[in-house]
Design a protein around this motif. Structure first.
Motif, short mmCIF file in Angstrom:
data_model
loop_
_atom_site.label_atom_id
_atom_site.label_comp_id
_atom_site.label_asym_id
_atom_site.label_seq_id
_atom_site.Cartn_x
_atom_site.Cartn_y
_atom_site.Cartn_z
N HIS A 99 -3.54 10.24 1.44
CA HIS A 99 -4.81 9.89 2.09
C HIS A 99 -5.73 11.09 2.18
O HIS A 99 -6.93 11.00 1.89
N GLU A 104 -2.31 4.43 13.41
CA GLU A 104 -1.64 4.82 12.18
C GLU A 104 -0.16 4.44 12.21
O GLU A 104 0.40 3.95 11.21
N GLN A 131 0.64 10.19 3.99
CA GLN A 131 -0.43 10.87 4.72
C GLN A 131 -1.13 11.90 3.83
O GLN A 131 -2.35 12.04 3.86
N ARG A 154 -6.71 6.22 10.23
CA ARG A 154 -6.06 7.33 9.56
C ARG A 154 -6.69 8.66 9.98
O ARG A 154 -7.77 8.69 10.55
#
Length: 508
Positions: free
Chosen positions: A98, A421, A95, A168
């Motif tokens: 990203h 997600e 995460q 996301r």
């Protein structure tokens, strides 16, 4: 309540100007910074930042606990003309990678142990990475201090990443004005004073988590940040510091009401504020019993507009399930399905107008256009508005009541979780062919995460390995409480997975 607050925004880094020079501003584990010291540290940190990342508007991220660096960065980055990207310390490298790539972060500052978990390719090629100790060593040897800035209040100041119902996390762009007026608004309706002590338990990567710092500093109050392991740590901190203001989410409030609160912890509390989900009537009663002298402020908000409503404490006992009314600088309209202002007790979508509305989603024009649209004709502010997706009703007396959401967002322990997600993470293991993430009502969590999956045809020991892989790739708050294995998924008439049927089945 005092006269209406000043609606004129200023550069964000001006927020710490109201505290008395020798008054406590930031109470850390090993020392306390006065307002004089806070202003000096911000000036020195911002000067070093501007030399390390000289291009105005560059993104600087922090990934750390509630340390001095995490607390000062919102002001220091703003003064240096940079855009702060606070990363939730609970997130794991997938995460975080990203967020770093999506934001184009050029400098990442954080806890050494967290930074060491990153792998090649997680951060942009031009991104420098520094541990907190190295940052302060560089600041101490750096010559220079920046005076308060003259930034345009409409300039971008921060990007807060929040999970959407699909895909996301997306970056919500907040201006100096958004954050300044949010601080002024909350400080006003809470009645914050210079002798207040705020215990900051919410993550600083959340909008209200940051606002705990900003509204306190606007009022000249003190903040003591806390990374707690157990609910009893919160009560201990309240007693140690004479805490007057405590914000939490419903699951934490439930845990706190189960403690035996000593008088030195409970009596100093003047106000309790709630966000991240609605309080139940039983929970309201429990809080009233334990903290009879404290004012209780239920609140509703969304990152795209920070905070929308609060319920006046004097109305909580009579209307415990109400969302209340608009906060200062917010205009809240209820728009029905034909695009008109809904009548009393008519269901409609909550639309937030006014200067607290964010600038949109970072580098995502498509999703920005879906959520940020021209304000309804009835709006006094006009401009862009946030269409929340939340269904509400306004009663005859003007109080708002939550009805439900249009999307499938899961809210667990105050965290917003994207079903897609979680589903993508399950499928990416190669063990799962189909996956559906659901939120099931839970007294302690708000929603408990349930994952319904069908194993891939070539998967070996999928039931054994899937939980381990998810634990490695996803933060703790996203871990499924229960994984349901199915040989086949139910389908609706369109041939798609019938999520409604699964939700009914899992909830029983």
């Amino acid at each position: 309540m005092s006269a209406a607050p000043d609606p004129i925004p200023r550069p964000l880094d001006h927020l710490a100007l109201n505290g008395g020079d020798e008054a406590p501003a930031l109470i850390l584990r090993d020392r306390t910074l006065t307002y004089r010291e806070l202003r000096d540290r911000v000036a020195r940190l911002s000067s070093w930042l501007s030399s390390a990342v000289p291009e105005s508007g560059s993104r600087v991220a922090t990934w750390c606990a509630k340390t001095e660096l995490a607390c000062l960065m919102p002001l220091a980055a703003a003064r240096a003309g940079l855009v702060h990207v606070p990363v939730n310390p609970l997130l794991k490298r997938a995460q975080v990678g990203h967020i770093l790539q999506d934001s184009g972060t050029e400098l990442l500052l954080g806890t050494k142990s967290r930074l060491s978990s990153l792998e090649t390719g997680d951060s942009p090629d031009n991104c420098s990475v520094m541990g907190e100790d190295a940052v302060w060593e560089a600041v101490e040897t750096h010559e220079g201090a920046l005076a308060t800035s003259d930034a345009d209040p409409d300039d971008l100041a921060a990007i807060l990443y929040t999970s959407g119902s699909t895909g996301r996390p997306k970056g919500v762009m907040l201006s100096h004005a958004n954050m300044w007026l949010g601080a002024v608004s909350v400080a006003h309706y809470l009645g914050m004073r210079s002798d207040d002590v705020v215990l900051a338990v919410l993550p600083l990567s959340f909008d209200y988590g940051q606002n705990q710092l900003l509204n306190a500093w606007f009022a000249g109050a003190a903040v003591t940040p806390l990374d707690y392991l157990f609910p009893k740590d919160v009560a201990k901190a309240c007693a140690k510091h004479g805490v007057t203001t405590l914000a939490a989410v419903p699951p934490l409030w439930v845990q706190l009401t189960e403690l035996d609160w000593p008088q030195e912890a409970s009596v100093p509390l003047r106000r309790l504020t709630n966000s991240g989900g609605a309080l139940t009537e039983d929970l309201v009663q429990d809080l009233r019993t334990i903290f009879p002298q404290a004012k209780l402020f239920p609140m509703y908000g969304l990152t795209e507009a920070f905070r929308s409503t609060y319920l006046d404490p004097s109305l909580v006992d009579a209307h415990p399930t109400s969302m209340g009314t608009a906060i200062p600088f917010a205009e809240i309209l209820v728009i029905n399905d034909v695009g008109e202002v809904a009548g009393p007790d008519e269901e409609g979508e909550l639309v937030h107008c006014g200067p607290l509305v964010a600038l949109g989603y970072w580098q995502d024009t498509e999703r920005t256009a879906e959520r940020f649209k021209p304000a309804p004709e009835a709006s006094e502010y006009g401009g862009m508005a946030v269409y929340s997706g939340d269904r509400v009703k306004r009663s005859e007396n003007g109080l708002l009541y939550f009805v439900g959401r249009r999307d499938a967002m899961i809210k667990s322990a105050g965290n917003r979780i994207s079903p897609q997600e979680l589903e993508d993470a399950a499928r990416s293991t190669g063990l799962v062919a189909e996956a559906v993430a659901l939120g099931v009502a839970d007294e302690r969590l708000g929603h408990a995460v349930h994952l319904v999956v069908r194993a891939s045809s070539d998967a070996v020991d999928a039931e054994l390995h899937l939980p381990k892989l998810l634990a490695k790739e996803l933060p703790n708050f996203m871990q499924p409480k229960v994984i349901h294995w199915r040989d086949a998924m139910p389908l609706n008439p369109n041939g798609k997975i019938d999520r409604t049927a699964l939700a009914r089945e899992v909830a029983t």
